[in-house]
Design an enzyme around this catalytic site. Structure first.
Site, PDB file in Angstrom:
ATOM      1  N   GLY A 114       0.065   6.218   4.712  1.00 25.27           N
ATOM      2  CA  GLY A 114       0.504   7.044   5.830  1.00 25.27           C
ATOM      3  C   GLY A 114       0.174   8.516   5.641  1.00 25.27           C
ATOM      4  O   GLY A 114      -0.243   9.199   6.589  1.00 25.27           O
ATOM      5  N   THR A 115       0.340   9.016   4.445  1.00 26.81           N
ATOM      6  CA  THR A 115       0.104  10.439   4.195  1.00 26.81           C
ATOM      7  C   THR A 115      -1.352  10.804   4.467  1.00 26.81           C
ATOM      8  O   THR A 115      -1.648  11.772   5.173  1.00 26.81           O
ATOM      9  CB  THR A 115       0.487  10.784   2.735  1.00 26.81           C
ATOM     10  N   GLN A 146       6.779   4.613  10.859  1.00 30.54           N
ATOM     11  CA  GLN A 146       8.069   3.917  10.926  1.00 30.54           C
ATOM     12  C   GLN A 146       8.153   2.977  12.126  1.00 30.54           C
ATOM     13  O   GLN A 146       8.960   2.054  12.125  1.00 30.54           O
ATOM     14  CB  GLN A 146       9.218   4.935  10.999  1.00 30.54           C
ATOM     15  N   CYS A 158      11.523   9.949   1.436  1.00 27.17           N
ATOM     16  CA  CYS A 158      10.128  10.297   1.175  1.00 27.17           C
ATOM     17  C   CYS A 158      10.059  11.638   0.465  1.00 27.17           C
ATOM     18  O   CYS A 158       9.134  11.913  -0.278  1.00 27.17           O
ATOM     19  CB  CYS A 158       9.337  10.392   2.479  1.00 27.17           C
ATOM     20  N   HIS A 168       3.217  -0.404   3.589  1.00 26.35           N
ATOM     21  CA  HIS A 168       4.442  -0.725   2.830  1.00 26.35           C
ATOM     22  C   HIS A 168       5.726  -0.559   3.630  1.00 26.35           C
ATOM     23  O   HIS A 168       6.813  -0.851   3.125  1.00 26.35           O
ATOM     24  CB  HIS A 168       4.503   0.062   1.515  1.00 26.35           C
TER      25      HIS A 168
END
Ligand code: PLP
Length: 392
Positions: free
Chosen positions: A77-78, A184, A329, A206
């Site tokens: 995601g990052t 999300q 996070c 994940h």
């Protein structure tokens, strides 16, 4: 404490790897080189790896209503958020203004700060006290020189689901690229890019029972996007580097399961979420953060008067319950700072330090929720007894 009595209630931070996703990964982790050559190699072993990647690409595309060639595999995601924000900005170098919401994940927020340090002007659009971006405030922030706008589909802390379709339409009308962090949202609610005109969209495996360290960026066909990594030109030149074949295979399997089990999972999660909310908020001084209805199916975010979140998380951990404090996070890595999300929602520093996040998952049982409510009740009572600041 990991054992039979351990109950995991931190699914927004990460989810357990589904056995079926693990199985899909195993052929590409072992030593059988007939299967797992370099996907860029010409021989049959490379072709086998390529085939696994393309099958997974089609599965990830199906999860979000995309075409397979619009899916670019990344490390998670990052990276996808960085690529969306920095890649869209770099593709229109003459435009030096960007718009982001004030509740973005650090992967977007800090990419925007980086651009600000490079001379970009950044407009942050505020949210209501229940964490929803105001569409008219968003529309007013857009300008002809806006290189991109970014708003997350659903917030990782308070679970607020944003009016993405409406925001995307505004951007489309003004021809402004729109990046959406759906890390999300995907696998928890329907995300369909054939209906919602986003330009780029970030996914992370994940968060829906796939492996960690693998994700994707959806990049709509025709969108101008520059790469942020330079090398061998894999992934249509957008993401150089030898692909993580095992991770991609696991991600593909998890995406396929998420597509097929979406409604079953969200119904299950919602039932437990609602039981958790009513049990926890029955305790005096415990309040739900985030919109009561427009929220993720699995998210419960609570402010607990007179209790410091980290003490509560550690106390619950000792009782066998893993929950998140603020944003998992960031916490543990970014030092002790009040959550910018809660501050943007108008909360004070003190309130922001008393928030815990409890997120259920597909394997959470009703008995886990009952046990949690009891543990939460005794933890809150005990910590309040110890607190010099709390009196009721
Ligand atoms: N965006 C959101 C909304 C998240 O919740 C997370 C979680 O970590 C990320 C981005 C980053 O994803 P990853 O952990 O795959 O880098």
């Amino acid at each position: 404490m990991l054992g039979n009595d351990f109950v995991y209630l931190d699914h927004a931070a990460t989810t357990p790897l589904d056995e079926r996703a693990l199985e899909a990964m195993l052929p590409y982790l072992g030593g059988d080189m007939t299967l797992r050559g370099n996907p860029s190699s010409l021989h049959a072993s490379g072709a086998s790896a390529r085939e696994a990647i393309e099958e997974a690409r089609a599965r990830v595309a199906r999860l979000i209503g995309a075409e397979p060639e619009e899916v670019v595999f990344t490390s998670g995601g990052t990276e996808s958020d960085n690529m969306g924000v920095l890649g869209l900005a770099a593709a229109s170098p003459e435009k030096r203004h960007i718009v982001v919401s004030s509740i973005e994940h650090p992967a977007v927020r800090n990419a925007a700060s980086y651009l600000e340090a490079q001379g970009y002007e950044v407009t942050k659009v505020g949210v209501s006290s229940d964490g929803i971006v105001d569409p008219s405030g968003f529309a007013e922030a857009l300008r002809p020189e806006t290189a991109l706008a970014a708003v997350m589909w659903a917030n990782n802390e308070v679970g607020a689901v944003q009016p993405i379709e409406e925001l995307a339409e505004v951007c489309r009308e003004q021809d402004i690229p729109f990046h959406v962090d759906a890390v999300q949202a995907a696998g928890r609610l329907p995300v369909d890019v054939s209906r919602v005109p986003v330009s780029t969209l970030a996914l992370s495996s994940h968060k829906f029972y796939g492996p960690q360290g693998i994700g994707a960026l959806y990049a709509r066909r025709g969108v101008r996007l520059n790469p942020i990594l330079f090398g061998g030109g894999q992934e249509r030149g957008l993401r150089s580097g030898t692909q993580n074949v095992a991770g991609i295979a696991g991600f593909g399997a998890a995406a396929s399961l998420a597509t097929d089990e979406l409604s079953e999972r969200s119904l299950h999660d919602e039932t437990l979420r609602d039981a958790l909310i009513s049990g926890a908020t029955a305790i005096p001084g415990v309040r739900l953060n985030g919109h009561p209805a427009k929220r993720l199916s699995n998210n419960v975010h609570l402010s607990v008067e007179g209790v410091e979140a980290e003490s509560l998380v550690l106390y619950l951990d000792a009782l066998g319950y893993a929950v998140g404090s603020g944003s998992a996070c960031a916490s543990g890595t970014a030092g002790h700072k009040a959550s910018p999300v809660l501050l943007a929602m108008g909360q004070g520093e003190r309130e922001a330090f008393s928030a815990v996040r409890v997120t259920v998952g597909k394997d959470t049982k009703s008995a886990d929720v009952d046990g949690f409510i009891d543990a939460f009740n005794s933890a809150v009572t005990r910590l309040r007894e110890l607190s010099p600041l709390y009196s009721n």
